[in-house]
Design an enzyme around this catalytic site. Structure first.
Site, PDB file in Angstrom:
ATOM      1  N   GLY A  83      71.711  42.788  38.465  1.00  0.00           N
ATOM      2  CA  GLY A  83      73.058  42.857  39.022  1.00  0.00           C
ATOM      3  C   GLY A  83      74.004  43.801  38.301  1.00  0.00           C
ATOM      4  N   SER A  84      73.488  44.851  37.662  1.00  0.00           N
ATOM      5  CA  SER A  84      74.421  45.762  36.987  1.00  0.00           C
ATOM      6  C   SER A  84      75.201  46.605  37.997  1.00  0.00           C
ATOM      7  CB  SER A  84      73.692  46.652  35.966  1.00  0.00           C
ATOM      8  OG  SER A  84      72.862  47.579  36.614  1.00  0.00           O
ATOM      9  N   ARG A 103      59.265  36.702  57.695  1.00  0.00           N
ATOM     10  CA  ARG A 103      60.348  37.634  57.359  1.00  0.00           C
ATOM     11  C   ARG A 103      61.515  37.468  58.341  1.00  0.00           C
ATOM     12  NH1 ARG A 103      60.178  41.800  54.128  1.00  0.00           N
ATOM     13  NH2 ARG A 103      57.922  41.760  54.045  1.00  0.00           N
ATOM     14  N   ARG A 148      63.713  43.284  49.056  1.00  0.00           N
ATOM     15  CA  ARG A 148      63.055  42.781  50.260  1.00  0.00           C
ATOM     16  C   ARG A 148      63.212  43.804  51.363  1.00  0.00           C
ATOM     17  NH1 ARG A 148      59.663  38.939  50.864  1.00  0.00           N
ATOM     18  NH2 ARG A 148      60.393  38.427  52.946  1.00  0.00           N
ATOM     19  N   ILE A 149      62.172  43.987  52.133  1.00  0.00           N
ATOM     20  CA  ILE A 149      62.293  44.862  53.297  1.00  0.00           C
ATOM     21  C   ILE A 149      62.907  44.043  54.420  1.00  0.00           C
ATOM     22  CG2 ILE A 149      60.987  46.130  55.042  1.00  0.00           C
ATOM     23  CD1 ILE A 149      59.054  46.911  52.777  1.00  0.00           C
ATOM     24  N   HIS A 205      69.311  53.797  46.050  1.00  0.00           N
ATOM     25  CA  HIS A 205      67.925  54.079  45.651  1.00  0.00           C
ATOM     26  C   HIS A 205      67.972  55.000  44.439  1.00  0.00           C
ATOM     27  CE1 HIS A 205      63.612  54.424  46.197  1.00  0.00           C
ATOM     28  NE2 HIS A 205      63.753  55.705  45.880  1.00  0.00           N
ATOM     29  N   ASP A 233      64.067  53.651  52.975  1.00  0.00           N
ATOM     30  CA  ASP A 233      64.637  54.705  52.116  1.00  0.00           C
ATOM     31  C   ASP A 233      64.841  56.039  52.833  1.00  0.00           C
ATOM     32  OD1 ASP A 233      64.634  52.917  49.973  1.00  0.00           O
ATOM     33  OD2 ASP A 233      62.639  53.519  49.306  1.00  0.00           O
ATOM     34  N   ALA A 264      74.470  56.671  36.253  1.00  0.00           N
ATOM     35  CA  ALA A 264      74.985  57.450  37.389  1.00  0.00           C
ATOM     36  C   ALA A 264      75.171  56.549  38.611  1.00  0.00           C
ATOM     37  CB  ALA A 264      74.025  58.594  37.708  1.00  0.00           C
TER      38      ALA A 264
HETATM   39  C1  GRF Z   1      68.733  49.919  40.478  1.00  0.00           C
HETATM   40  O1  GRF Z   1      68.135  50.943  39.755  1.00  0.00           O
HETATM   41  C2  GRF Z   1      68.653  50.202  41.948  1.00  0.00           C
HETATM   42  O2  GRF Z   1      68.795  51.545  42.268  1.00  0.00           O
HETATM   43  C3  GRF Z   1      67.250  49.742  42.243  1.00  0.00           C
HETATM   44  O3  GRF Z   1      67.103  48.566  41.496  1.00  0.00           O
HETATM   45  C4  GRF Z   1      67.947  48.618  40.359  1.00  0.00           C
HETATM   46  C5  GRF Z   1      68.834  47.418  40.375  1.00  0.00           C
HETATM   47  O4  GRF Z   1      69.525  47.260  39.193  1.00  0.00           O
HETATM   48  N1  GRF Z   1      67.019  49.607  43.657  1.00  0.00           N
HETATM   49  P1  GRF Z   1      70.717  46.209  39.088  1.00  0.00           P
HETATM   50  O5  GRF Z   1      70.185  44.882  39.567  1.00  0.00           O
HETATM   51  O6  GRF Z   1      71.849  46.702  39.919  1.00  0.00           O
HETATM   52  O7  GRF Z   1      71.063  46.171  37.627  1.00  0.00           O
END
Ligand code: GRF
Length: 212
Positions: free
Chosen positions: A14-15, A66, A92-93, A110, A146, A174
């Site tokens: 969750g960053s 799903r 999850r897709i 992504h 994607d 970034a």
């Molecule tokens: C990020 O690198 C995002 O691009 C990828 O999974 C990671 C998730 O990181 N899809 P966080 O949970 O937001 O820290």
């Protein structure tokens, strides 16, 4: 005008969620009203709850299909009158039906410069290809994985001795700058999905470039 109600979907740390909460609270272009995780122990859930945001677990393992999971997701979002859904490390897709329902209001991050390196093991793919620049992409979600129209991208250098971990950390920094800018554009309707392209009201896409 009341700001749009945003839900963030996560599966883990969750960053990006933290970066989005921080920026949305400071700038007030949206209300992050709900966080949903498909994994019960995702650290991002506690982070959201600690900020007074409703944090919900929808454990995909408890659904037979799903489509059943996606139906519960859709119901939870509708019940809370969510306007925009941002995927942030959501592993999850989503089914075609769900994507169709939220088309134009569903965005994803992504950790590569799409269309390069979709899918998983993204930084491993980038290093194997020996690219000199990588980065992150925010895009509208379409049924193909994607590959939705791009809202913004941020680039970072790839260094000769990078490992997947060091590159991931540089890209992640970034991501934290890029995602809030792009979510804001969607919330302020400065970009919208128009058939198969992103249409920008002004200024065009978000393009960020970082040094080392
Ligand atoms: C990020 O690198 C995002 O691009 C990828 O999974 C990671 C998730 O990181 N899809 P966080 O949970 O937001 O820290």
């Amino acid at each position: 005008m009341t700001p749009p109600r945003v839900a963030i979907l996560i599966s883990g740390r969750g960053s990006n969620l933290a970066a989005l909460i921080e920026d949305a609270e400071a700038e007030r272009y949206c209300e992050i009203a709900l966080v949903i995780s498909n994994r019960p122990n995702a650290p991002g859930l506690a982070l959201a709850a600690g900020r007074g945001i409703e944090a919900l677990t929808l454990d995909h393992k408890t659904f037979a299909t799903r489509e059943a999971f996606d139906a519960a997701l859709d119901a939870a979002l509708r019940a809370r009158k969510i306007d925009v859904v941002a995927l942030a490390g959501f592993m999850r897709i989503l089914s075609g039906g769900f994507v169709a329902r939220w088309l134009g209001r569903l965005i994803n991050i992504h950790p590569s410069l799409l269309p390069a390196f979709p899918g998983v093991k993204v930084h491993e793919q980038a290093l194997a290809a020996k690219v000199k620049v990588s980065g992150a992409t925010i895009h509208f979600v379409v049924p193909e994985l994607d590959s939705g129209p791009i809202i913004g991208q941020a680039s970072v250098p790839v260094h000769p001795h990078d490992t997947p971990e060091t590159l991931a950390a540089r890209v992640l920094e970034a991501e934290h700058k890029l995602y809030p800018l792009c979510l804001r554009m969607v919330c302020e309707k400065r970009v919208r999905l128009e058939s198969s392209r992103a249409a920008f009201a002004a200024n065009g896409p978000v393009i960020l470039g970082f040094g080392d």
